[in-house]
Design an enzyme around this catalytic site. Sequence first.
Site, PDB file in Angstrom:
ATOM      1  CB  ALA A 184      10.565   8.560   3.719  1.00  0.00           C
ATOM      2  NE  ARG A 244       6.043  22.699   0.758  1.00  0.00           N
ATOM      3  CZ  ARG A 244       6.959  21.086   0.615  1.00  0.00           C
ATOM      4  NH1 ARG A 244       6.253  20.528   0.568  1.00  0.00           N
ATOM      5  NH2 ARG A 244       7.685  21.193   1.518  1.00  0.00           N
ATOM      6  CB  CYS A 303      24.325  11.020   1.231  1.00  0.00           C
ATOM      7  SG  CYS A 303      22.560  10.289   0.672  1.00  0.00           S
ATOM      8  CB  VAL A 336       7.726   4.136  17.251  1.00  0.00           C
ATOM      9  CG1 VAL A 336       6.469   3.581  17.319  1.00  0.00           C
ATOM     10  CG2 VAL A 336       7.924   5.578  17.319  1.00  0.00           C
ATOM     11  CG  ASP A 393      16.924   3.567   3.012  1.00  0.00           C
ATOM     12  OD1 ASP A 393      16.237   4.062   2.161  1.00  0.00           O
ATOM     13  OD2 ASP A 393      17.837   3.939   4.044  1.00  0.00           O
ATOM     14  CB  ALA A 419      18.897  10.051  -0.355  1.00  0.00           C
ATOM     15  CE1 TYR A 477      33.869  16.631 -28.811  1.00  0.00           C
ATOM     16  CE2 TYR A 477      32.768  18.375 -30.847  1.00  0.00           C
ATOM     17  CZ  TYR A 477      33.885  17.675 -30.617  1.00  0.00           C
ATOM     18  OH  TYR A 477      34.823  17.713 -30.525  1.00  0.00           O
ATOM     19  CD1 TRP A 484      31.745  10.102 -34.399  1.00  0.00           C
ATOM     20  CD2 TRP A 484      29.350   9.224 -33.767  1.00  0.00           C
ATOM     21  NE1 TRP A 484      31.117   9.097 -35.363  1.00  0.00           N
ATOM     22  CE2 TRP A 484      29.526   9.231 -34.731  1.00  0.00           C
ATOM     23  CE3 TRP A 484      27.815   8.689 -33.635  1.00  0.00           C
ATOM     24  CZ2 TRP A 484      28.686   8.933 -36.076  1.00  0.00           C
ATOM     25  CZ3 TRP A 484      27.005   8.336 -34.793  1.00  0.00           C
ATOM     26  CH2 TRP A 484      26.929   8.591 -35.980  1.00  0.00           C
ATOM     27  NE  ARG A 506      28.553   3.520 -34.306  1.00  0.00           N
ATOM     28  CZ  ARG A 506      29.613   4.480 -34.500  1.00  0.00           C
ATOM     29  NH1 ARG A 506      29.162   5.453 -34.685  1.00  0.00           N
ATOM     30  NH2 ARG A 506      30.392   4.182 -34.619  1.00  0.00           N
TER      31      ARG A 506
END
Lengths: 451, 451
Positions: free
Chosen positions: B14, B24, B45, B83, B286, B304, B429, B437, B445
């Site tokens: 983050a 940017r 991860c 900090v 997080d 993440a 498929y 299916w 279904r």
Amino acid sequence: MSRERLIVIGGDAAGMTAASQARRGREDLEILAFEKGNHVSYAACGIPYYVGGLIDALPKLVIRTPEQFGAKQDIEVRIRQEVIAIRPDEARVVVRNLETGQEYEEPYDHLLITTGARPVRPDLPGVEAKGIYTVSTLDDAQALRQLMETERPTRVVIVGGGYIGVELTETFHRWDVDVSLVARAPSLMRSLDPDMGDKVAEALNEMGIHLYPGEAATGFEEDQGRVTAVVTSERTLPADLVIVATGVTPNSDLAREAGLPLGVKGAIKVDDHMRTPAAGIWAAGDCVETVQLATGQPYWTSLATIASKQGRVAGTNLTGGDMAYPGTFGTTITKAGPVEISHTGVSETDLQGTGIEFAVGKAEAQTATRYYPTVQPMTVKLIAEVGSGRLLGGQIVGGAGAAMRINVLATALQAGMTVDDVATLDLAYAPPFSMVWDPILLAARGLCRNC
Amino acid sequence: MSRERLIVIGGDAAGMTAASQARRGREDLEILAFEKGNHVSYAACGIPYYVGGLIDALPKLVIRTPEQFGAKQDIEVRIRQEVIAIRPDEARVVVRNLETGQEYEEPYDHLLITTGARPVRPDLPGVEAKGIYTVSTLDDAQALRQLMETERPTRVVIVGGGYIGVELTETFHRWDVDVSLVARAPSLMRSLDPDMGDKVAEALNEMGIHLYPGEAATGFEEDQGRVTAVVTSERTLPADLVIVATGVTPNSDLAREAGLPLGVKGAIKVDDHMRTPAAGIWAAGDCVETVQLATGQPYWTSLATIASKQGRVAGTNLTGGDMAYPGTFGTTITKAGPVEISHTGVSETDLQGTGIEFAVGKAEAQTATRYYPTVQPMTVKLIAEVGSGRLLGGQIVGGAGAAMRINVLATALQAGMTVDDVATLDLAYAPPFSMVWDPILLAARGLCRNC
């Protein structure tokens, strides 16, 4: 006849799904299916894998035999019986017994046409030579597998660069023979745009397939009735075995002769309940026209998913139910060796000349995080309508794990999502499966206005 | 100071995504990031795969080094600087240099708290013994990999049956050691319902992992300060190495001490622009609370994908942009050996006691057609609201190729689809990839009213 009767013409996905569904809908209905070949209810999509030796026995491709339909569902299946005419005014069909040549008639109350599609065999000099095959039925599959096991051809030439041609490169590559592919179009797979088709070509090249795109086959050389070479506009390619995979076309002759209206590519016109305009006559599967939902335009393609769904809808409605099949995005997936390929909705090429203004977003990305050992390159291409931002289609080419992402785009299409919506999807991430920003998100981000 | 300054507390997904995005957005901004550990911007991860030996070198998990942030983006990163206090009234932070112990203060114009989450280390007798690890940072990863290569423990016990515990079974299984997993809950993976968690357990059993679900760890035995066993309510399990993976908790101490409001599980409260109520203070990743979009309820999880997206939103907004992060479905995927696991939205368990009436659809199906050689079983479970039919969540457990289907459900959730909509999706498929299916269609279904 004492019981109300449904006659089904054609015993594969659409026809037998409909028959089964009709049996669920009405126990009292007499159901009679005619199939001109030797098999019903088989997995045609499995043929390349059977011929390639990946599946050991042909019966594995048979989902249900005629005997099983009889015993388990009280559905009578007559194989090697070809319906040669429909007489709508009399509500009868004319059937030829292909074993005896004898013709007879059968009356119906409900008629379902599921005659499917057939391979186009181009009218080229020498095309009738021995050793030239199309791949469509289980009989084709059996013949080809036997050929590979016994005659062991060493040079196979595939004519046609569409889905089937490309799938078959893997089939024959597995036999460790020399495989060439000749395609009229300058890039492979007309269902993809050229930039994506070229990625497929790159992967096939790496596999060792000899590709000759942009070279139409002009004829076949033969010796004593057996094919010896494929002749293209540019060269003569020696061949012991030739596969013609230049496309398929709806098998709608019976319907046309019976006066039923035809649409795109000669496919039978039906409404969203799979009804033809003729009383009591329904049609479903590869022989019917449907709608491309991305544009609302009439559309035809040949897919097992569509055939099964339409069969289910037809079987429901013709026994008094109410179910609609509004159309399709034509979602398709396949692989050839290490490369996976999929698309849904419409391509740039499809949109040329439609007046629909579109933009393209593309991400050259990976199937997994860059440090994960199975990582492969993959490319996602998205097409969106300018102005509304609505997604119109997507194409994916890449390594293992890439192509099934097409289902995200098929879902987004059905939901009418914009590229902004797609760019903010909460897609899964873990190192073996994706990048933190899934390639679909990256492709959408390139198109969206506020993300 | 001459330039307007952004201070970022915490240098992972983050924080560094936000810093990059802020750069940017504004070239003129001074950007200063504090990280108490040795690394910033790394792929946490990937740790299980590095420890398992699947990734050869630790630097592969580092996305960008502090030096690179400095050279390429003019972002100053100070590692080993913690900090230890935020003074909102003075717009300053207090920093401790972990090398020297020296403390100093730095002023900010904008402050972004991205302190992440930390593993919960249960307060059990013996938990401080040598040989007991949590797995959270690259330093943990390095220590564990070295341990496996040099000390070669032969009996590893994992305490905790959540995502991390389950992932780590594969990690240690790769080293061909005896792996046991102890979990307090009677079924694995609290993010799945018990019926689905039990399927994960079956797969781990088949891998040869010794599972002890429903047995809380009550302490650790040690010899000369080194762990020798894990004690549970039922037994004593000898161990050379113990991994404690009993969950993570938001790292919100600094925020709490600074008087910022906290929410679910003590996570920092932010609006959809990642603003805290304190002037100039933002938070992301997080350590913050978000919204479970399936129910609209406050929600916390550690992912993440969420951290990266929130970082991007925070970096955009704190430089004058306008981007929202409305919440998440918590889409998660992982694998352990041959079993893939994913979920999105809410589970049956999540919905207990919420007053939301729900129905469950489940398909026991396959990853491919039954005749394709790589076919594996897979189960899809769907949860839908009674009445509206709206999809609320989904869970998938199965073999290779199963779990990424969760993205279809995440997309359907975002679109607000009903199970009827899901049941008619145009999913791809082909024999290597799916059944005709798709298992998702079969599960839907079972729930839908008219399909």
